[in-house]
Write an enzyme that holds these catalytic residues in place. Structure first.
Site, PDB file in Angstrom:
ATOM      1  N   LYS A 188     -66.452  24.295 -56.311  1.00 53.76           N
ATOM      2  CA  LYS A 188     -67.635  24.740 -55.572  1.00 53.76           C
ATOM      3  C   LYS A 188     -68.775  25.063 -56.549  1.00 53.76           C
ATOM      4  CE  LYS A 188     -64.726  23.958 -52.451  1.00 53.76           C
ATOM      5  NZ  LYS A 188     -64.267  24.458 -51.209  1.00 53.76           N
TER       6      LYS A 188
HETATM    7  C1  PLP Z   1     -63.044  24.410 -50.420  1.00 54.87           C
HETATM    8  C2  PLP Z   1     -63.200  24.697 -49.012  1.00 54.87           C
HETATM    9  C3  PLP Z   1     -62.410  25.665 -48.369  1.00 54.87           C
HETATM   10  C4  PLP Z   1     -61.288  26.381 -49.070  1.00 54.87           C
HETATM   11  O1  PLP Z   1     -61.735  27.201 -50.116  1.00 54.87           O
HETATM   12  P1  PLP Z   1     -60.652  27.928 -51.056  1.00 54.87           P
HETATM   13  O2  PLP Z   1     -61.461  28.967 -51.774  1.00 54.87           O
HETATM   14  O3  PLP Z   1     -60.128  26.883 -51.977  1.00 54.87           O
HETATM   15  O4  PLP Z   1     -59.618  28.508 -50.190  1.00 54.87           O
HETATM   16  C5  PLP Z   1     -62.641  25.926 -47.035  1.00 54.87           C
HETATM   17  N1  PLP Z   1     -63.594  25.277 -46.348  1.00 54.87           N
HETATM   18  C6  PLP Z   1     -64.372  24.325 -46.921  1.00 54.87           C
HETATM   19  C7  PLP Z   1     -65.417  23.657 -46.122  1.00 54.87           C
HETATM   20  C8  PLP Z   1     -64.182  23.997 -48.268  1.00 54.87           C
HETATM   21  O5  PLP Z   1     -64.934  23.042 -48.825  1.00 54.87           O
END
Ligand code: PLP
Length: 387
Positions: A188
């Site tokens: 992210k």
């Molecule tokens: C990456 C992601 C998640 C999960 O995030 P984590 O921190 O890895 O649990 C949930 N929703 C979306 C849209 C994502 O891109």
């Protein structure tokens, strides 16, 4: 082939981490307090200020924050929750965790996001909540969704996992939802290794999420350890261990300070890609919607039938050149985990088209002009254009 011609691999993503994160970590290690404590508290305060949210609760991931969001919203067995199939599978999974039914809706092909229209088409008599996603960082058009949901008394949960630093109508995304969740996974925008956050304007939901995160203990671990004779705690309901550590939060504080520069650089890179590839026929690029700005967490392009090769062909060309691009966002309804479940699935044409035809190009803070040029040369060659 000489050694010089073997080019380094270009990854799709690389977090921007440095000395500051290392010394912030060293400081926490030296303090002897590594679990949830003062750094988490500071990270929550910094994050809520940056996002314009009244309350922020740090969690172990965005997935666990999503789970807590559904619990505090009172969603459970017998309830339907509208979610886009075009999302990372955690969005739908969280609904399943609380015993509710995810009902998949389609997306707008321009943004890859749900709209009031696609949500309306998926409403049932049992719809109690909707999870909107700012997919790849592109902000969702929340105002019309708010209007629709208010009319039907439906809770809006915003999965802003990818969208730290994206804006909706001049404000950070997430402020218009009832509860918003964020991710600090390295894929992210800013990272704490693993980690997440829940933000809300509602004091009652914030307080419940805060205790649920910590086994629903009446006294937080920080407070218990702060006193020599710990007060007796009471366990108010069935809770979870979804805490972030101070090690993670110390990194998060530094990363949050870098956010503006990270977003600015990602937007520059996206603009450079568009400028360099615009002349090719048969490609369509991720872009800002009219009502907001994206952080380009994912810079996707759609390979249209007018292009020389299809998406798989282009991915293979990029891989041969040592460039690690990725298929676009997944479609949860096609996965074995959901394929045989009753999840609505009326009309997911745009979802299927986007998941089949899009790919994500490398974008990260330290990607330089030479790296970008290598990516673009490869795409031009695949297009059959003179390079
Ligand atoms: C990456 C992601 C998640 C999960 O995030 P984590 O921190 O890895 O649990 C949930 N929703 C979306 C849209 C994502 O891109």
């Amino acid at each position: 082939m000489t050694a010089e011609t073997v080019l380094a691999r270009i990854n799709v993503m690389k977090p921007w981490l440095g000395e500051e994160e290392a010394s912030a970590l060293a400081e926490v290690v030296a303090s002897g307090w590594v679990a949830q404590g003062p750094k988490v508290k500071q990270f929550e305060a910094d994050f809520s200020a940056a996002q314009g949210a009244r309350h922020a609760i740090a969690t172990s991931s965005c997935t666990t924050a999503l789970h807590l969001a559904l619990v505090v919203a009172g969603i459970g067995a017998g309830d339907d929750v509208v979610v886009p199939s075009l999302s990372f599978i955690a969005t739908a999974n969280a609904v399943t965790y609380v015993g509710a039914r995810p009902v998949f809706c389609d997306v707008d092909p321009a943004t890859g996001n749900v709209t009031a229209e696609t949500i309306r088409a998926a409403l049932t008599l049992d719809t109690r909540a909707v999870i909107v996603v700012d997919q790849g960082g592109v902000p969702v058009d929340l105002d019309p969704i708010r209007e629709l949901c208010d009319r039907h008394e439906i809770t809006i949960i915003e999965d802003a996992a990818c969208a730290v630093g994206s804006q909706y109508r001049g404000r950070p995304v997430g402020t218009g939802a009832d509860v918003t969740v964020w991710s600090f996974h390295p894929r992210k925008i800013i990272t704490t290794g693993e980690g997440g956050m829940l933000t809300t304007q509602r004091a009652d939901w914030a307080a419940r999420a805060r205790t649920l995160r910590e086994h629903s203990m009446s006294v937080s671990a920080t407070d218990r350890h702060g006193s020599v004779l710990a007060p007796a705690e009471v366990y108010l309901e069935i809770g979870y261990n979804y805490r972030m550590t101070d090690l993670q939060a110390a990194v998060g504080i530094v990363q949050l300070g870098r956010l503006a520069r990270i977003v600015e650089r990602r937007r520059e890179i996206a603009a450079q890609y568009v400028a360099g590839l615009r002349g090719l026929r048969g490609l369509r690029f991720a872009a800002d919607p009219p009502y907001g700005t994206t952080n380009f967490q994912s810079f996707w392009l759609e390979v249209l039938p007018g292009f020389r090769t299809d998406r798989e062909g282009l991915l293979a060309r990029l891989a041969d050149a040592g460039i690690s691009a990725r298929r676009g966002i997944m479609a949860a309804h096609r996965q074995p985990a959901y394929r045989w479940r009753d999840t609505g699935n009326a009309g997911l044409q745009n979802t299927e088209r986007m998941t089949d035809r899009t790919l994500i190009l490398p974008v990260f803070h330290e990607l330089d002009d030479a790296g970008m040029e290598r990516v673009m040369e490869c795409i031009r060659a695949a297009a059959g254009a003179r390079t």
